[in-house]
Design a protein around this motif. Structure first.
Motif, PDB file in Angstrom:
ATOM      1  N   UNK A 106       0.861  -1.178   0.000  1.00  0.00           N
ATOM      2  CA  UNK A 106       0.000   0.000   0.000  1.00  0.00           C
ATOM      3  C   UNK A 106       0.900   1.232   0.000  1.00  0.00           C
ATOM      4  N   UNK A 107       0.902   1.973  -1.096  1.00  0.00           N
ATOM      5  CA  UNK A 107       1.810   3.114  -1.231  1.00  0.00           C
ATOM      6  C   UNK A 107       1.487   4.248  -0.261  1.00  0.00           C
ATOM      7  N   UNK A 108       0.302   4.207   0.333  1.00  0.00           N
ATOM      8  CA  UNK A 108      -0.075   5.265   1.275  1.00  0.00           C
ATOM      9  C   UNK A 108       0.218   4.874   2.725  1.00  0.00           C
ATOM     10  N   UNK A 150       5.689   5.867  -0.371  1.00  0.00           N
ATOM     11  CA  UNK A 150       5.107   6.808  -1.326  1.00  0.00           C
ATOM     12  C   UNK A 150       6.122   7.231  -2.382  1.00  0.00           C
ATOM     13  N   UNK A 151       7.367   7.483  -1.970  1.00  0.00           N
ATOM     14  CA  UNK A 151       8.393   7.967  -2.895  1.00  0.00           C
ATOM     15  C   UNK A 151       9.220   6.840  -3.512  1.00  0.00           C
ATOM     16  N   UNK A 184       9.553  -6.864   8.153  1.00  0.00           N
ATOM     17  CA  UNK A 184       8.935  -5.653   7.628  1.00  0.00           C
ATOM     18  C   UNK A 184       7.513  -5.587   8.163  1.00  0.00           C
ATOM     19  N   UNK A 185       7.177  -4.412   8.740  1.00  0.00           N
ATOM     20  CA  UNK A 185       5.847  -4.228   9.308  1.00  0.00           C
ATOM     21  C   UNK A 185       5.148  -3.050   8.642  1.00  0.00           C
ATOM     22  N   UNK A 186       3.859  -3.191   8.438  1.00  0.00           N
ATOM     23  CA  UNK A 186       3.031  -2.107   7.906  1.00  0.00           C
ATOM     24  C   UNK A 186       2.249  -1.484   9.039  1.00  0.00           C
ATOM     25  N   UNK A 187       2.185  -0.156   9.027  1.00  0.00           N
ATOM     26  CA  UNK A 187       1.423   0.525  10.089  1.00  0.00           C
ATOM     27  C   UNK A 187       0.588   1.654   9.508  1.00  0.00           C
ATOM     28  N   UNK A 193      11.116  -0.063  -4.430  1.00  0.00           N
ATOM     29  CA  UNK A 193      12.190  -0.455  -3.514  1.00  0.00           C
ATOM     30  C   UNK A 193      11.602  -1.062  -2.246  1.00  0.00           C
ATOM     31  N   UNK A 194      10.622  -0.384  -1.665  1.00  0.00           N
ATOM     32  CA  UNK A 194       9.986  -0.886  -0.447  1.00  0.00           C
ATOM     33  C   UNK A 194       9.282  -2.204  -0.726  1.00  0.00           C
ATOM     34  N   UNK A 195       8.624  -2.303  -1.863  1.00  0.00           N
ATOM     35  CA  UNK A 195       7.933  -3.543  -2.221  1.00  0.00           C
ATOM     36  C   UNK A 195       8.915  -4.706  -2.349  1.00  0.00           C
ATOM     37  N   UNK A 196      10.088  -4.428  -2.928  1.00  0.00           N
ATOM     38  CA  UNK A 196      11.101  -5.467  -3.097  1.00  0.00           C
ATOM     39  C   UNK A 196      11.583  -5.983  -1.743  1.00  0.00           C
ATOM     40  N   UNK A 197      11.843  -5.058  -0.801  1.00  0.00           N
ATOM     41  CA  UNK A 197      12.289  -5.489   0.522  1.00  0.00           C
ATOM     42  C   UNK A 197      11.180  -6.204   1.281  1.00  0.00           C
TER      43      UNK A 197
END
Length: 278
Positions: A105-107, A128-129, A275-278, A133-137
């Motif tokens: 989720x880019x947001x 967001x930016x 990796x955690x999403x918040x 890269x974040x998706x790959x990690x």
């Protein structure tokens, strides 16, 4: 006959020209030095782009011309190891043929936590930016890709970074695919400086030949002190305050060559990454 005033002006002009010449030479030397320093952050991967598309990454014993190696000329530093022994476990040999589809989720806010032998390093990632890269990690970490891997390079002169993310621990490893450069116009990078606390991608970009864009893989570097570098490396995260203290401990132990660029004396192993999403 030359008057005293004319002679004074002539001497002043000659002095100015000498100063300008010295400054020009100094700028050239600084430019060459920075180009070499920047190249040491390059991921040393052997082979052509075709190897990435087939998922094959092999070390054939050759050196990539785009990378710089430091040959030690003095006795290695003997600083003590401030870190604990690595947890039991082996690095997973994982290779993928293509970049994973973007599912994050880019947001949302994402945090990558590195539980290392030297302490925990928490990294806030900018989805967001730098979404790819974040998706790959997010993809690699959830596969256990970084678990039990060594942080293989520490630089303590010119630039101040710890480089991690290579399962081989040699600077030659990667996930089998590449991701594009992102966020290179980030305002934090003004003045050609990667500020302390920045986390950025290593890549194969060669500032001299202008080749090697969009060659990020899994290797990244953590900046523990402001470092003079051109904006060629995707800045995707920020290190926590407690993580910066861990990096300082690692940096204070020095590198194995004693030359400011080599394997860290500290045994820096990522026991577990999440990796955690918040």
């Amino acid at each position: 006959m030359v008057s005293q005033e004319q002679r004074r002006r002539q001497l002043a002009r000659e002095k100015f020209l000498r100063q300008q010449q010295r400054r020009t030479v100094a700028r050239r030397k600084a430019h060459a030095r920075n180009a070499v320093i920047a190249s040491v952050l390059g991921v040393i991967l052997i082979g052509s782009v075709a190897l990435y598309t087939t998922g094959v990454l092999k070390d054939d014993g050759k050196k990539d011309n785009a990378s710089a190696e430091v040959t030690p000329s003095a006795s290695p530093s003997k600083a003590p190891d401030p870190c604990e022994k690595p947890a039991e476990g082996k690095v997973k040999e994982l290779t993928y043929k293509k970049e994973p589809a973007v599912t994050i989720d880019k947001t949302a806010k994402y945090t990558m936590d590195l539980q290392t032998t030297c302490g925990d390093i928490s990294i806030s990632m900018d989805a967001a930016k730098t979404p790819r890269t974040v998706n790959s990690f997010d993809f690699l970490v959830n596969k256990g890709y970084l678990d039990h891997t060594k942080c293989h390079r520490l630089t303590t002169m010119g630039i101040y970074v710890l480089q991690c993310g290579d399962p081989q621990g040699t600077g030659m490893g990667g996930p089998g695919y590449t991701i594009p450069d992102e966020n290179l116009k980030d305002t934090r990078l003004k003045g050609g400086v990667y500020p302390a606390g920045t986390v950025a991608m290593a890549n194969q970009y060669n500032a001299q030949t202008k080749e090697g864009r969009n060659t990020g893989g899994s290797q990244f570097f953590l900046v523990y002190q402001d470092s003079q570098l051109p904006a060629d490396y995707t800045p995707f995260g920020t290190i926590s305050e407690s993580g910066m203290k861990v990096l300082k401990k690692i940096a204070d132990a020095g590198d194995s060559t004693g030359q400011g660029d080599g394997a860290p004396n500290a045994t820096v192993v990522i026991n577990k990454a999440t990796v955690k999403e918040s």
